[in-house]
Write an enzyme that holds these catalytic residues in place. Structure first.
Site, PDB file in Angstrom:
ATOM      1  N   CYS A 102       0.876  -1.175   0.000  1.00  0.00           N
ATOM      2  CA  CYS A 102       0.000   0.000   0.000  1.00  0.00           C
ATOM      3  C   CYS A 102       0.918   1.233   0.000  1.00  0.00           C
ATOM      4  O   CYS A 102       1.676   1.439   0.948  1.00  0.00           O
ATOM      5  CB  CYS A 102      -0.860  -0.059   1.261  1.00  0.00           C
ATOM      6  SG  CYS A 102      -1.885   1.373   1.514  1.00  0.00           S
ATOM      7  N   CYS A 109      -2.538  14.712   3.605  1.00  0.00           N
ATOM      8  CA  CYS A 109      -3.677  14.730   2.681  1.00  0.00           C
ATOM      9  C   CYS A 109      -4.526  15.960   2.990  1.00  0.00           C
ATOM     10  O   CYS A 109      -4.725  16.302   4.151  1.00  0.00           O
ATOM     11  CB  CYS A 109      -4.512  13.467   2.848  1.00  0.00           C
ATOM     12  SG  CYS A 109      -5.885  13.379   1.666  1.00  0.00           S
ATOM     13  N   GLY A 158      -2.665  10.219   1.298  1.00  0.00           N
ATOM     14  CA  GLY A 158      -2.899  11.089   0.153  1.00  0.00           C
ATOM     15  C   GLY A 158      -4.018  10.659  -0.768  1.00  0.00           C
ATOM     16  O   GLY A 158      -4.507   9.535  -0.710  1.00  0.00           O
ATOM     17  N   GLU A 159      -4.448  11.617  -1.595  1.00  0.00           N
ATOM     18  CA  GLU A 159      -5.512  11.375  -2.565  1.00  0.00           C
ATOM     19  C   GLU A 159      -4.885  11.351  -3.967  1.00  0.00           C
ATOM     20  O   GLU A 159      -4.425  12.389  -4.470  1.00  0.00           O
ATOM     21  CB  GLU A 159      -6.565  12.494  -2.442  1.00  0.00           C
ATOM     22  CG  GLU A 159      -7.544  12.604  -3.581  1.00  0.00           C
ATOM     23  CD  GLU A 159      -8.263  11.303  -3.956  1.00  0.00           C
ATOM     24  OE1 GLU A 159      -8.628  10.517  -3.071  1.00  0.00           O
ATOM     25  OE2 GLU A 159      -8.452  11.092  -5.164  1.00  0.00           O
ATOM     26  N   SER A 190      -7.134   4.171  -5.431  1.00  0.00           N
ATOM     27  CA  SER A 190      -8.301   4.450  -4.587  1.00  0.00           C
ATOM     28  C   SER A 190      -8.506   5.950  -4.435  1.00  0.00           C
ATOM     29  O   SER A 190      -7.578   6.679  -4.084  1.00  0.00           O
ATOM     30  CB  SER A 190      -8.084   3.814  -3.204  1.00  0.00           C
ATOM     31  OG  SER A 190      -9.151   4.143  -2.340  1.00  0.00           O
ATOM     32  N   SER A 213     -13.886   5.368  -2.353  1.00  0.00           N
ATOM     33  CA  SER A 213     -14.249   5.364  -0.939  1.00  0.00           C
ATOM     34  C   SER A 213     -15.570   6.109  -0.789  1.00  0.00           C
ATOM     35  O   SER A 213     -15.590   7.336  -0.733  1.00  0.00           O
ATOM     36  CB  SER A 213     -13.150   6.047  -0.114  1.00  0.00           C
ATOM     37  OG  SER A 213     -11.929   5.388  -0.350  1.00  0.00           O
ATOM     38  N   LEU A 214     -16.652   5.354  -0.756  1.00  0.00           N
ATOM     39  CA  LEU A 214     -17.977   5.980  -0.762  1.00  0.00           C
ATOM     40  C   LEU A 214     -18.384   6.375   0.660  1.00  0.00           C
ATOM     41  O   LEU A 214     -18.680   7.535   0.934  1.00  0.00           O
ATOM     42  CB  LEU A 214     -18.988   5.011  -1.403  1.00  0.00           C
ATOM     43  CG  LEU A 214     -20.367   5.574  -1.686  1.00  0.00           C
ATOM     44  CD1 LEU A 214     -20.308   6.799  -2.573  1.00  0.00           C
ATOM     45  CD2 LEU A 214     -21.258   4.503  -2.316  1.00  0.00           C
ATOM     46  N   ASN A 215     -18.451   5.409   1.533  1.00  0.00           N
ATOM     47  CA  ASN A 215     -18.582   5.653   2.982  1.00  0.00           C
ATOM     48  C   ASN A 215     -19.898   6.279   3.456  1.00  0.00           C
ATOM     49  O   ASN A 215     -20.060   6.512   4.665  1.00  0.00           O
ATOM     50  CB  ASN A 215     -17.417   6.510   3.510  1.00  0.00           C
ATOM     51  CG  ASN A 215     -16.081   5.820   3.325  1.00  0.00           C
ATOM     52  OD1 ASN A 215     -16.033   4.601   3.239  1.00  0.00           O
ATOM     53  ND2 ASN A 215     -15.011   6.579   3.265  1.00  0.00           N
ATOM     54  N   ASN A 289     -11.101   1.657  11.800  1.00  0.00           N
ATOM     55  CA  ASN A 289      -9.894   1.488  12.617  1.00  0.00           C
ATOM     56  C   ASN A 289      -9.760   2.731  13.481  1.00  0.00           C
ATOM     57  O   ASN A 289      -9.598   3.828  12.956  1.00  0.00           O
ATOM     58  CB  ASN A 289      -8.660   1.340  11.733  1.00  0.00           C
ATOM     59  CG  ASN A 289      -8.687   0.038  10.964  1.00  0.00           C
ATOM     60  OD1 ASN A 289      -8.911  -1.018  11.528  1.00  0.00           O
ATOM     61  ND2 ASN A 289      -8.499   0.122   9.658  1.00  0.00           N
ATOM     62  N   CYS A 332      -5.861   0.839   7.426  1.00  0.00           N
ATOM     63  CA  CYS A 332      -6.482   1.925   6.666  1.00  0.00           C
ATOM     64  C   CYS A 332      -6.770   3.122   7.550  1.00  0.00           C
ATOM     65  O   CYS A 332      -7.343   2.975   8.622  1.00  0.00           O
ATOM     66  CB  CYS A 332      -7.840   1.493   6.116  1.00  0.00           C
ATOM     67  SG  CYS A 332      -7.767   0.370   4.770  1.00  0.00           S
TER      68      CYS A 332
HETATM   69  N1  SAH Z   1      -7.322   8.932  -0.339  1.00  0.00           N
HETATM   70  C1  SAH Z   1      -7.721   7.707  -0.910  1.00  0.00           C
HETATM   71  C2  SAH Z   1      -6.800   6.569  -0.589  1.00  0.00           C
HETATM   72  C3  SAH Z   1      -6.255   6.513   0.798  1.00  0.00           C
HETATM   73  S1  SAH Z   1      -7.423   6.246   2.101  1.00  0.00           S
HETATM   74  C4  SAH Z   1      -9.139   7.378  -0.511  1.00  0.00           C
HETATM   75  O1  SAH Z   1      -9.690   8.063   0.345  1.00  0.00           O
HETATM   76  O2  SAH Z   1      -9.696   6.463  -1.108  1.00  0.00           O
HETATM   77  C5  SAH Z   1      -7.641   4.482   1.986  1.00  0.00           C
HETATM   78  C6  SAH Z   1      -8.932   3.939   2.579  1.00  0.00           C
HETATM   79  O3  SAH Z   1      -8.909   4.041   3.990  1.00  0.00           O
HETATM   80  C7  SAH Z   1     -10.193   4.680   2.133  1.00  0.00           C
HETATM   81  O4  SAH Z   1     -11.121   3.741   1.619  1.00  0.00           O
HETATM   82  C8  SAH Z   1     -10.728   5.294   3.417  1.00  0.00           C
HETATM   83  O5  SAH Z   1     -12.128   5.397   3.381  1.00  0.00           O
HETATM   84  C9  SAH Z   1     -10.218   4.317   4.454  1.00  0.00           C
HETATM   85  N2  SAH Z   1     -10.101   4.874   5.804  1.00  0.00           N
HETATM   86  C10 SAH Z   1      -9.723   6.110   6.163  1.00  0.00           C
HETATM   87  N3  SAH Z   1      -9.720   6.226   7.512  1.00  0.00           N
HETATM   88  C11 SAH Z   1     -10.097   5.022   8.012  1.00  0.00           C
HETATM   89  C12 SAH Z   1     -10.251   4.510   9.327  1.00  0.00           C
HETATM   90  N4  SAH Z   1     -10.019   5.271  10.405  1.00  0.00           N
HETATM   91  N5  SAH Z   1     -10.644   3.221   9.463  1.00  0.00           N
HETATM   92  C13 SAH Z   1     -10.852   2.439   8.378  1.00  0.00           C
HETATM   93  N6  SAH Z   1     -10.685   2.870   7.112  1.00  0.00           N
HETATM   94  C14 SAH Z   1     -10.321   4.146   6.921  1.00  0.00           C
HETATM   95 FE1  SF4 Z   2      -7.234  11.655   2.465  1.00  0.00          FE
HETATM   96 FE2  SF4 Z   2      -8.240   9.235   1.803  1.00  0.00          FE
HETATM   97 FE3  SF4 Z   2      -7.834   9.915   4.390  1.00  0.00          FE
HETATM   98 FE4  SF4 Z   2      -9.788  11.092   3.000  1.00  0.00          FE
HETATM   99  S1  SF4 Z   2      -9.660   8.897   3.519  1.00  0.00           S
HETATM  100  S2  SF4 Z   2      -8.332  12.139   4.341  1.00  0.00           S
HETATM  101  S3  SF4 Z   2      -8.861  11.249   0.996  1.00  0.00           S
HETATM  102  S4  SF4 Z   2      -6.266   9.674   2.823  1.00  0.00           S
END
Ligand code: SAH
Ligand code: SF4
Length: 344
Positions: A102, A109, A158-159, A190, A213-215, A289, A332
């Protein structure tokens, strides 16, 4: 000069300008990318005098490994210092025969997702393409032959679509046989939902896997937890996903972090099915997490399983992601910079 910052053509020119035969450039490319070699002394088919000259005038890589931590589940987290003193992390995970790295695409970010530690620490700078690639070279150089890296996910700090030019160049080096030669099907970008980036990648490639990352399933909730939603609301994001060109049998992965009392109801699951209608998709359910200071709680197992059942009944594959490396803050959303190491 940093050799990883050169393209193969630039490396050939660099070698030719020194009056050396062009096959030396090919040998260097092999050592740097295929072998993941970080030390001129190991490049045994290159004459010692030339190795000395190269070592005096160039460096192979710019990242410095500042620390490595190993989780009880085998996951490894590498902390790298950049030339300007910033820090980034990459995480190596083992699952069956897969070895997935990863990688980070930015130091910090700017997207500010409320449940993400990386987001809470703010933005430092974009990574250059070679800084993204080098994270994989460090890992390749350490893994035993025959047990090399199999997959790369751009899901670290990062994004990716906020730094797409450099990310695109790094993807080229990941996939091209002249460099790392990893199959496009084994690489995933991602995004937190940058619809313009999704469209651009759909139009210009490369055709690596897309994860979104829809969420959340309503703009009201998504606006609150992911500020990007104000730029690209759910309807616009899903339209970009619907139009994304997919090869047969390929799917878009939707990441869904399960947050207690925020996005984990049966109604959410049903709305999610409606949003995904017509998109070849898979949902990764990620139990939150936690990290110190976070105001969110992980959904209960009951809610996660109930949510999963509805998706599966609706015909959508929805594995619950096991959290890897959580004990070393490598899971993550737990990636930060050096500070975390002094805390541990
Ligand atoms: N910026 C990109 C890629 C990095 S984040 C993005 O947002 O997709 C990678 C993944 O980690 C994303 O799917 C995000 O939703 C998830 N993520 C961020 N914080 C998290 C946390 N505290 N617990 C679980 N997943 C998390
Ligand atoms: Fe950046 Fe991805 Fe974390 Fe959102 S989830 S703050 S885009 S690293």
């Amino acid at each position: 000069m940093t050799l990883t910052s050169l393209s193969s053509e630039e490396l050939r020119k660099f070698i030719a300008d020194k009056g050396l035969p062009v096959y030396r450039a090919k040998q260097l490319l092999h050592w740097i990318y295929t072998a993941g070699c970080g030390d001129f002394n190991e490049m045994l088919n290159i004459p010692k005098a030339l190795r000395c000259t190269l070592a005096k005038t160039t460096v192979i890589r710019s990242l410095r490994l500042a620390a490595r931590m190993k989780s009880t589940d085998g996951t490894e987290k590498n902390l790298f210092s950049l030339k300007d003193g910033e820090f980034i992390e990459s995480v190596l995970m083992f699952e069956g025969s897969r070895r997935t790295l990863c990688v980070s695409t930015q130091a910090g970010c700017a997207m500010g997702c409320k449940f993400c530690l990386t987001g809470s620490t703010g933005f430092k700078r974009n990574l250059a393409a070679h800084e993204i690639v080098e994270q994989a070279l460090f890992t390749r150089g350490r893994l035993l032959p025959g047990s090399d890296l199999t997959n790369i996910v751009l899901m670290g700090m990062g994004e990716p679509f906020e730094n797409f030019e450099n990310v695109r160049e790094a993807l080229m080096k990941f996939t091209s046989p002249a460099y790392l030669g990893i199959s496009k099907r084994r690489i995933t970008v991602s995004t937190c939902g940058n619809a313009a980036g999704i469209r651009e990648m759909g139009r210009l490639g490369p055709d690596v896997n897309l994860a979104v990352s829809l969420n959340a399933t309503t703009d009201k909730v998504r606006d609150k937890i992911m500020p990007i939603n104000k730029r690209f609301p759910i309807s616009e994001l899903m339209a970009a996903c619907r139009e994304f060109p997919l090869n047969p049998h390929r799917k878009i992965t939707f990441e869904y972090v399960m947050l207690k009392d925020i996005n984990d109801t049966q109604k959410d699951a049903k709305r999610l099915l409606r949003l995904l209608n017509g998109i070849p998709s898979k949902v990764n359910l990620i139990p939150l997490n936690p990290y110190a200071g976070s105001r969110f709680t992980r959904s209960t197992d009951k809610n996660i399983l109930g949510f999963q059942s509805l998706l599966v009944e609706g015909g959508v594959e929805a594995p619950i992601r096991k959290s890897k490396g959580a004990d070393i803050s490598a899971a993550c959303g737990q990636l930060k910079n050096s500070k975390i190491y002094s805390e541990v």
